[in-house]
Design an enzyme around this catalytic site. Structure first.
Site, PDB file in Angstrom:
ATOM      1  N   ILE A  12       0.861  -1.184   0.000  1.00 17.06           N
ATOM      2  CA  ILE A  12       0.000   0.000   0.000  1.00 17.06           C
ATOM      3  C   ILE A  12       0.897   1.234   0.000  1.00 17.06           C
ATOM      4  CG2 ILE A  12      -1.817   1.246   1.201  1.00 17.06           C
ATOM      5  CD1 ILE A  12      -2.759  -1.364   2.365  1.00 17.06           C
ATOM      6  N   ASN A  14       1.531   5.463  -1.617  1.00 23.34           N
ATOM      7  CA  ASN A  14       0.893   6.769  -1.456  1.00 23.34           C
ATOM      8  C   ASN A  14      -0.288   6.980  -2.388  1.00 23.34           C
ATOM      9  OD1 ASN A  14       2.615   8.009   0.580  1.00 23.34           O
ATOM     10  ND2 ASN A  14       4.236   7.849  -0.947  1.00 23.34           N
ATOM     11  N   ASP A 161       8.536   0.092   2.618  1.00 25.55           N
ATOM     12  CA  ASP A 161       8.667  -0.352   1.232  1.00 25.55           C
ATOM     13  C   ASP A 161      10.129  -0.329   0.787  1.00 25.55           C
ATOM     14  OD1 ASP A 161       8.633   2.420   1.475  1.00 25.55           O
ATOM     15  OD2 ASP A 161       7.643   2.745  -0.451  1.00 25.55           O
TER      16      ASP A 161
END
Length: 352
Positions: A12, A14, A161
């Site tokens: 997930i 931005n 990430d």
């Protein structure tokens, strides 16, 4: 006999959620070879299409059900042996830098266990998730879960990430390696071989894993650069929301308008405003990647006192990875969904 598990990796970011699904064929843990992937924007892509959380759940349900009809734009069923009647448990392995979006999806998924829930097109997802409690289904990864030595000042503040991309790249290509994640912002990180394990370390993050995350750089992403031009120069305002090309992963709904990579002069100068913006963003982005790649190699040479600058492979991922790849002169590997693959690496290991 334990239930077979369907692993779902969820990255997930931005602006979008990337999903990679890996069903397990049976309780022995043998994975189905095919992986199905999809990306969902947080805003509905077309009017009336519905919320992204509902879209994502429908896609997962259809991937797991061989009896569900798939549209031409959707993935085929990855495993014909799985059906609605099979007792399967879903496990979500989650990386998020957008906690508002992840909480939205988490609430939506938890609601699927309720007997009155009918928000998904198929009842399959609700049935699968009812096999165990939701807390057992949802695993959100933190920096402590990733087997990397973290040579940074505040590991808890590094984007998860970035750490997963480093872990996934090193698993596949070894170290040292430079990881370029071209998303809303573009990160350029260095991964090296880790130092020898030290039993007297006060922080376990200093010694975990055979690879070391050494930090890196953060640059504005392609669209962020365009938006900055539009905000700072009135004459360029009309070009600020245009995509770099009309095809490929970088397209964002109906905002395509720039010529493809092949149509832009490789050396310039551009002869119209759109191409001039494209060329400027290209130069800034590719120039940044190339310059940092050279600096990282020089730093590695200084650290090892070797006779020559060491090789430093480049791995590119992210929604705009294809655009970066089209212009970059250095040899590199393009790996879409690298963060999701790293999540599946963790799911298969005993480290989490």
């Amino acid at each position: 006999m334990s239930q077979p598990v369907c692993r779902i990796a969820l990255d997930i970011g931005n602006s979008a959620a990337k999903v990679l699904i890996e069903p397990v064929a049976d309780a022995s843990g043998q994975s189905v070879p095919q992986l199905q992937s999809a990306s969902f924007l947080f805003a509905a892509q077309t009017e009336g299409q519905g919320d992204w959380t509902d879209q994502l759940c429908r896609w997962v349900a259809k991937c797991l059900s061989p009896n569900e009809a798939m549209s031409p734009n959707e993935a085929l069923s990855p495993n014909a042996a799985l059906s609605v009647s099979d007792p399967v448990s879903i496990r979500w392995w989650v990386s998020t830098v957008n906690h508002r979006a992840s909480e939205q999806l988490k609430r939506f998924l938890a609601d699927q266990q309720g007997p009155r829930s009918d928000s998904c097109e198929s009842g399959l997802l609700r049935k699968l998730m009812s096999a165990s409690s939701f807390d057992d289904c949802w695993r959100e990864i933190s920096y402590r879960d990733i087997p990397l030595q973290l040579h940074v000042d505040r590991p808890q503040r590094v984007g998860i990430d970035r750490l997963l991309g480093a872990y996934g790249a090193a698993n596949r290509f070894g170290a040292p390696v430079m990881v370029v994640d071209a998303g809303s912002a573009m990160t350029l990180d260095l991964v090296t071989q880790g130092a020898s394990q030290r039993s007297d370390s006060a922080d376990a993050s200093d010694t975990a894993g055979q690879f070391a995350f050494c930090g890196g750089a953060i640059l504005p992403g392609l669209r962020m650069q365009q938006s900055a031009l539009a905000a700072g120069a009135e004459a360029l305002a009309n070009f600020g929301s245009l995509a770099l090309s009309g095809e490929g992963p970088s397209q964002r709904g109906a905002d395509a308008g720039f010529p493809s990579a092949a149509a832009v002069p490789a050396l310039g100068p551009a002869r119209d405003t759109r191409s001039a913006i494209q060329l400027g963003v290209q130069a800034a982005t590719v120039g940044g990647v190339t310059w940092l790649w050279q600096k990282y190699r020089e730093n590695l040479q200084q650290a090892t006192s070797g006779p020559k600058i060491p090789e430093l492979p480049i791995v590119i991922t992210g929604g705009d990875g294809t655009e970066i790849s089209a212009y970059l002169g250095q040899c590199h590997e393009l790996v879409p969904n690298l963060v999701c693959f790293a999540l599946l690496d963790l799911a298969r290991s005993a480290t989490v």
